[in-house]
Design a protein around this motif. Structure first.
Motif, PDB file in Angstrom:
ATOM      1  N   ASP A 120      62.165 -75.244 -39.091  1.00  0.00           N
ATOM      2  CA  ASP A 120      61.358 -76.424 -38.744  1.00  0.00           C
ATOM      3  C   ASP A 120      61.000 -76.479 -37.265  1.00  0.00           C
ATOM      4  OD1 ASP A 120      61.520 -77.315 -41.415  1.00  0.00           O
ATOM      5  OD2 ASP A 120      63.469 -78.248 -41.016  1.00  0.00           O
ATOM      6  N   GLY A 121      60.614 -75.343 -36.721  1.00  0.00           N
ATOM      7  CA  GLY A 121      60.204 -75.307 -35.320  1.00  0.00           C
ATOM      8  C   GLY A 121      61.347 -75.360 -34.339  1.00  0.00           C
ATOM      9  N   GLY A 122      62.569 -75.126 -34.811  1.00  0.00           N
ATOM     10  CA  GLY A 122      63.725 -75.212 -33.930  1.00  0.00           C
ATOM     11  C   GLY A 122      63.692 -74.205 -32.797  1.00  0.00           C
ATOM     12  N   ALA A 123      63.275 -72.974 -33.070  1.00  0.00           N
ATOM     13  CA  ALA A 123      63.223 -71.966 -32.016  1.00  0.00           C
ATOM     14  C   ALA A 123      62.282 -72.396 -30.895  1.00  0.00           C
ATOM     15  CB  ALA A 123      62.791 -70.627 -32.602  1.00  0.00           C
ATOM     16  N   GLU A 124      61.166 -73.041 -31.260  1.00  0.00           N
ATOM     17  CA  GLU A 124      60.204 -73.492 -30.249  1.00  0.00           C
ATOM     18  C   GLU A 124      60.801 -74.567 -29.348  1.00  0.00           C
ATOM     19  OE1 GLU A 124      56.956 -73.390 -27.992  1.00  0.00           O
ATOM     20  OE2 GLU A 124      57.425 -72.018 -29.653  1.00  0.00           O
ATOM     21  N   ARG A 125      61.718 -75.375 -29.889  1.00  0.00           N
ATOM     22  CA  ARG A 125      62.361 -76.396 -29.056  1.00  0.00           C
ATOM     23  C   ARG A 125      63.180 -75.758 -27.937  1.00  0.00           C
ATOM     24  NH1 ARG A 125      62.515 -79.157 -34.066  1.00  0.00           N
ATOM     25  NH2 ARG A 125      64.572 -78.373 -34.649  1.00  0.00           N
ATOM     26  N   TRP A 126      63.824 -74.618 -28.229  1.00  0.00           N
ATOM     27  CA  TRP A 126      64.559 -73.905 -27.178  1.00  0.00           C
ATOM     28  C   TRP A 126      63.603 -73.363 -26.126  1.00  0.00           C
ATOM     29  CZ3 TRP A 126      69.908 -73.265 -26.708  1.00  0.00           C
ATOM     30  CH2 TRP A 126      70.671 -73.793 -27.764  1.00  0.00           C
ATOM     31  N   VAL A 127      62.469 -72.847 -26.566  1.00  0.00           N
ATOM     32  CA  VAL A 127      61.489 -72.314 -25.620  1.00  0.00           C
ATOM     33  C   VAL A 127      60.937 -73.432 -24.745  1.00  0.00           C
ATOM     34  CG1 VAL A 127      59.244 -71.190 -25.410  1.00  0.00           C
ATOM     35  CG2 VAL A 127      60.886 -70.388 -27.133  1.00  0.00           C
ATOM     36  N   THR A 128      60.582 -74.544 -25.373  1.00  0.00           N
ATOM     37  CA  THR A 128      60.031 -75.682 -24.631  1.00  0.00           C
ATOM     38  C   THR A 128      61.021 -76.211 -23.601  1.00  0.00           C
ATOM     39  OG1 THR A 128      58.657 -76.308 -26.519  1.00  0.00           O
ATOM     40  CG2 THR A 128      59.058 -77.999 -24.853  1.00  0.00           C
ATOM     41  N   ALA A 129      62.302 -76.229 -23.976  1.00  0.00           N
ATOM     42  CA  ALA A 129      63.346 -76.709 -23.058  1.00  0.00           C
ATOM     43  C   ALA A 129      63.700 -75.685 -21.992  1.00  0.00           C
ATOM     44  CB  ALA A 129      64.598 -77.075 -23.854  1.00  0.00           C
ATOM     45  N   GLY A 130      63.190 -74.455 -22.133  1.00  0.00           N
ATOM     46  CA  GLY A 130      63.513 -73.413 -21.166  1.00  0.00           C
ATOM     47  C   GLY A 130      64.931 -72.910 -21.296  1.00  0.00           C
ATOM     48  N   ARG A 131      65.490 -72.981 -22.520  1.00  0.00           N
ATOM     49  CA  ARG A 131      66.885 -72.598 -22.754  1.00  0.00           C
ATOM     50  C   ARG A 131      66.971 -71.448 -23.748  1.00  0.00           C
ATOM     51  NH1 ARG A 131      68.866 -73.947 -18.281  1.00  0.00           N
ATOM     52  NH2 ARG A 131      68.824 -76.177 -17.816  1.00  0.00           N
ATOM     53  N   ALA A 132      68.012 -70.655 -23.616  1.00  0.00           N
ATOM     54  CA  ALA A 132      68.225 -69.511 -24.496  1.00  0.00           C
ATOM     55  C   ALA A 132      69.495 -69.697 -25.307  1.00  0.00           C
ATOM     56  CB  ALA A 132      68.331 -68.221 -23.678  1.00  0.00           C
ATOM     57  N   ALA A 133      69.420 -69.306 -26.580  1.00  0.00           N
ATOM     58  CA  ALA A 133      70.590 -69.225 -27.452  1.00  0.00           C
ATOM     59  C   ALA A 133      70.764 -67.767 -27.846  1.00  0.00           C
ATOM     60  CB  ALA A 133      70.413 -70.093 -28.694  1.00  0.00           C
ATOM     61  N   VAL A 134      71.918 -67.189 -27.532  1.00  0.00           N
ATOM     62  CA  VAL A 134      72.209 -65.785 -27.821  1.00  0.00           C
ATOM     63  C   VAL A 134      73.331 -65.740 -28.851  1.00  0.00           C
ATOM     64  CG1 VAL A 134      72.850 -63.540 -26.882  1.00  0.00           C
ATOM     65  CG2 VAL A 134      71.542 -65.155 -25.472  1.00  0.00           C
ATOM     66  N   LEU A 135      73.024 -65.248 -30.053  1.00  0.00           N
ATOM     67  CA  LEU A 135      73.966 -65.236 -31.166  1.00  0.00           C
ATOM     68  C   LEU A 135      74.480 -63.824 -31.427  1.00  0.00           C
ATOM     69  CD1 LEU A 135      71.850 -67.433 -33.629  1.00  0.00           C
ATOM     70  CD2 LEU A 135      73.455 -68.213 -31.869  1.00  0.00           C
ATOM     71  N   SER A 136      75.568 -63.744 -32.200  1.00  0.00           N
ATOM     72  CA  SER A 136      76.159 -62.451 -32.590  1.00  0.00           C
ATOM     73  C   SER A 136      76.521 -61.616 -31.371  1.00  0.00           C
ATOM     74  CB  SER A 136      75.194 -61.675 -33.496  1.00  0.00           C
ATOM     75  OG  SER A 136      74.969 -62.362 -34.703  1.00  0.00           O
ATOM     76  N   ALA A 137      77.139 -62.249 -30.386  1.00  0.00           N
ATOM     77  CA  ALA A 137      77.551 -61.560 -29.163  1.00  0.00           C
ATOM     78  C   ALA A 137      79.030 -61.204 -29.248  1.00  0.00           C
ATOM     79  CB  ALA A 137      77.270 -62.427 -27.943  1.00  0.00           C
ATOM     80  N   GLY A 138      79.376 -60.391 -30.253  1.00  0.00           N
ATOM     81  CA  GLY A 138      80.765 -59.989 -30.454  1.00  0.00           C
ATOM     82  C   GLY A 138      80.862 -58.518 -30.771  1.00  0.00           C
ATOM     83  N   ALA A 139      82.017 -58.103 -31.288  1.00  0.00           N
ATOM     84  CA  ALA A 139      82.184 -56.702 -31.672  1.00  0.00           C
ATOM     85  C   ALA A 139      81.362 -56.382 -32.907  1.00  0.00           C
ATOM     86  CB  ALA A 139      83.668 -56.409 -31.918  1.00  0.00           C
ATOM     87  N   LEU A 140      81.432 -57.272 -33.909  1.00  0.00           N
ATOM     88  CA  LEU A 140      80.695 -57.130 -35.168  1.00  0.00           C
ATOM     89  C   LEU A 140      80.405 -58.523 -35.713  1.00  0.00           C
ATOM     90  CD1 LEU A 140      79.762 -55.386 -37.677  1.00  0.00           C
ATOM     91  CD2 LEU A 140      82.052 -55.807 -38.591  1.00  0.00           C
ATOM     92  N   PRO A 141      79.131 -58.936 -35.732  1.00  0.00           N
ATOM     93  CA  PRO A 141      77.951 -58.230 -35.231  1.00  0.00           C
ATOM     94  C   PRO A 141      77.837 -58.306 -33.712  1.00  0.00           C
ATOM     95  CG  PRO A 141      77.326 -60.359 -36.121  1.00  0.00           C
ATOM     96  CD  PRO A 141      78.797 -60.217 -36.388  1.00  0.00           C
ATOM     97  N   GLY A 142      77.097 -57.386 -33.160  1.00  0.00           N
ATOM     98  CA  GLY A 142      76.883 -57.348 -31.720  1.00  0.00           C
ATOM     99  C   GLY A 142      76.936 -55.923 -31.204  1.00  0.00           C
ATOM    100  N   LEU A 143      78.125 -55.499 -30.755  1.00  0.00           N
ATOM    101  CA  LEU A 143      78.284 -54.126 -30.290  1.00  0.00           C
ATOM    102  C   LEU A 143      77.927 -53.127 -31.387  1.00  0.00           C
ATOM    103  CD1 LEU A 143      81.599 -54.223 -28.213  1.00  0.00           C
ATOM    104  CD2 LEU A 143      79.293 -53.743 -27.354  1.00  0.00           C
ATOM    105  N   SER A 144      78.185 -53.500 -32.629  1.00  0.00           N
ATOM    106  CA  SER A 144      77.906 -52.617 -33.755  1.00  0.00           C
ATOM    107  C   SER A 144      76.420 -52.299 -33.902  1.00  0.00           C
ATOM    108  CB  SER A 144      78.436 -53.236 -35.051  1.00  0.00           C
ATOM    109  OG  SER A 144      78.082 -54.602 -35.143  1.00  0.00           O
ATOM    110  N   SER A 145      75.562 -53.075 -33.260  1.00  0.00           N
ATOM    111  CA  SER A 145      74.130 -52.762 -33.228  1.00  0.00           C
ATOM    112  C   SER A 145      73.701 -52.214 -31.875  1.00  0.00           C
ATOM    113  CB  SER A 145      73.301 -54.006 -33.557  1.00  0.00           C
ATOM    114  OG  SER A 145      71.930 -53.728 -33.578  1.00  0.00           O
ATOM    115  N   LEU A 146      74.291 -52.702 -30.799  1.00  0.00           N
ATOM    116  CA  LEU A 146      73.914 -52.247 -29.463  1.00  0.00           C
ATOM    117  C   LEU A 146      74.298 -50.783 -29.223  1.00  0.00           C
ATOM    118  CD1 LEU A 146      74.810 -55.463 -27.507  1.00  0.00           C
ATOM    119  CD2 LEU A 146      72.589 -54.323 -27.388  1.00  0.00           C
ATOM    120  N   LEU A 147      75.485 -50.370 -29.681  1.00  0.00           N
ATOM    121  CA  LEU A 147      75.921 -49.000 -29.433  1.00  0.00           C
ATOM    122  C   LEU A 147      75.019 -47.981 -30.126  1.00  0.00           C
ATOM    123  CD1 LEU A 147      79.813 -49.388 -29.554  1.00  0.00           C
ATOM    124  CD2 LEU A 147      78.307 -49.369 -27.562  1.00  0.00           C
ATOM    125  N   PRO A 148      74.699 -48.140 -31.420  1.00  0.00           N
ATOM    126  CA  PRO A 148      73.779 -47.169 -32.017  1.00  0.00           C
ATOM    127  C   PRO A 148      72.367 -47.250 -31.443  1.00  0.00           C
ATOM    128  CG  PRO A 148      74.318 -48.918 -33.585  1.00  0.00           C
ATOM    129  CD  PRO A 148      75.257 -49.063 -32.433  1.00  0.00           C
TER     130      PRO A 148
END
Length: 362
Positions: A120-148
């Protein structure tokens, strides 16, 4: 909303949160705020930090109470969520961070959270507010995608990838909850593989007694094409991906299969099974990736091997790395998965220099 405020770590005295706090404290980030239901544990963690570092405070926060969350996030310019389980927290902390004008990093927060924040346009609210949400910043998921992704960036034409991720470790109550509920199409598909640009169901069988450099003993590997693996395949244009979850001991796998069959939501038996595996086999964790460049004939062209005592310290490493990049403005406003916005080569190089793991590219 611009303000000089704290970097708040919710669940900051837990297995992952304490690793985040130690790294940010060492990096000189200030002021730090260690938050959670148990103020005593937060204060004990703070007392154990090296003297002479940046200011660190403790705060009692109940993540099930919106007013408590709002008071917490109002004092923060960045909120790092290390509390769980993720399936219960969902988007509650992230939404409070947005209301308070803070950026957000989640050491877990997988597809269900991303969907909630984007609906419902939630991502745009973060953009409008000038804020970032960073998800899956762990070993799995996260590193398990960054390393390959870092491995693929070194290839000319990456065409195939095999991944093996897992090990033997105690389960915290939050981790047990996420393991138990980490199924369904929003998380991935058992026995599936990625081939020819699409998912192929019932394509793979379990592998028993596999010997890999990432693990100290032969392991059982169960095919599970996660949603993270699908995003990885699409982002790198790798045509064939085979993804396996590794169990170094048998008790947790047995108990998890039983819990799923009975549709149980109780975590105590999972925690006990994981503890039994640790008693029998010791605690260890690994990720190993095999990449074929140009053709799938013959052995893999390159391999990346990660070995670690446990995954919690690795999750703390990546959540702290994501926080530092959010603080220096490297992450654009919006709702993101960590692997989509963090530089995989930079993260891999930083992890190689960190004491959380042993990392080798072969």
């Amino acid at each position: 909303m611009q303000h000089l405020a704290a970097i708040g770590v919710l669940g900051g005295y837990g297995a992952v949160g304490s690793a985040v706090v130690r790294r940010l404290h060492r990096a000189g980030v200030h002021p730090l705020l260690v938050a959670g239901r148990d103020r005593g544990r937060a204060e004990a963690l703070i007392a154990g930090l090296p003297e002479g570092g940046p200011d660190v405070g403790a705060l009692t926060v109940d993540l099930t109470d919106p007013d408590s969350l709002d008071r917490f996030t109002a004092d923060c310019r960045l909120v790092i969520n290390c509390a769980g389980p993720s399936y219960r927290v969902l988007d509650a902390v992230a939404q409070a961070a947005l209301r308070g004008g803070a950026d957000y990093v989640d050491a877990a927060g997988d597809d269900p959270v991303h969907n909630l924040l984007s609906a419902d346009g939630g991502a745009e609210r973060w953009v409008t507010a000038g804020r970032a949400a960073v998800l899956s910043a762990g070993a799995l998921p996260g590193l398990s995608s960054l390393l390959p992704r870092a491995l693929a960036a070194r290839a000319t034409v990456p065409v195939a990838l095999d991944a093996y991720v897992g090990g033997v470790a105690p389960l915290t109550p939050a981790a047990a909850g996420d393991v138990l509920l980490g199924r369904g199409p929003e998380h991935g598909t058992p026995a599936a593989a990625w081939h020819g640009g699409r998912m192929r169901e019932r394509a793979l069988a379990p592998r028993r007694g596999v010997r890999l450099d990432a693990f100290p003993t032969p392991v059982d590997a169960f095919p599970f094409l996660s949603t993270e693996a699908v995003r990885l395949a699409r982002a790198t244009d790798i045509g064939q991906v085979r993804w396996y979850t590794v169990f170094g001991g048998g008790r947790l796998a047995e108990e998890l299969a039983m819990a799923w069959a009975l549709e149980s939501t109780k975590t105590a038996d999972l925690i006990a099974a994981a503890d039994e595996d640790v008693r029998r086999h010791g605690a260890w964790y690994g990720q190993e990736f095999h990449l074929w460049d140009g053709a799938t004939d013959g052995p893999p062209t390159a391999r990346l091997v990660l070995r670690a005592p446990d995954s919690y310290e690795l999750s703390g490493f990546l959540a702290a790395a994501a926080a530092l990049q959010a603080l220096d403005g490297s992450v654009a406003p919006g709702v993101h998965f960590a692997a989509d916005v963090l530089d995989p080569t930079r993260v891999t190089e930083e992890l190689a220099a960190d004491d959380a793991a042993e990392l080798k590219t072969l």
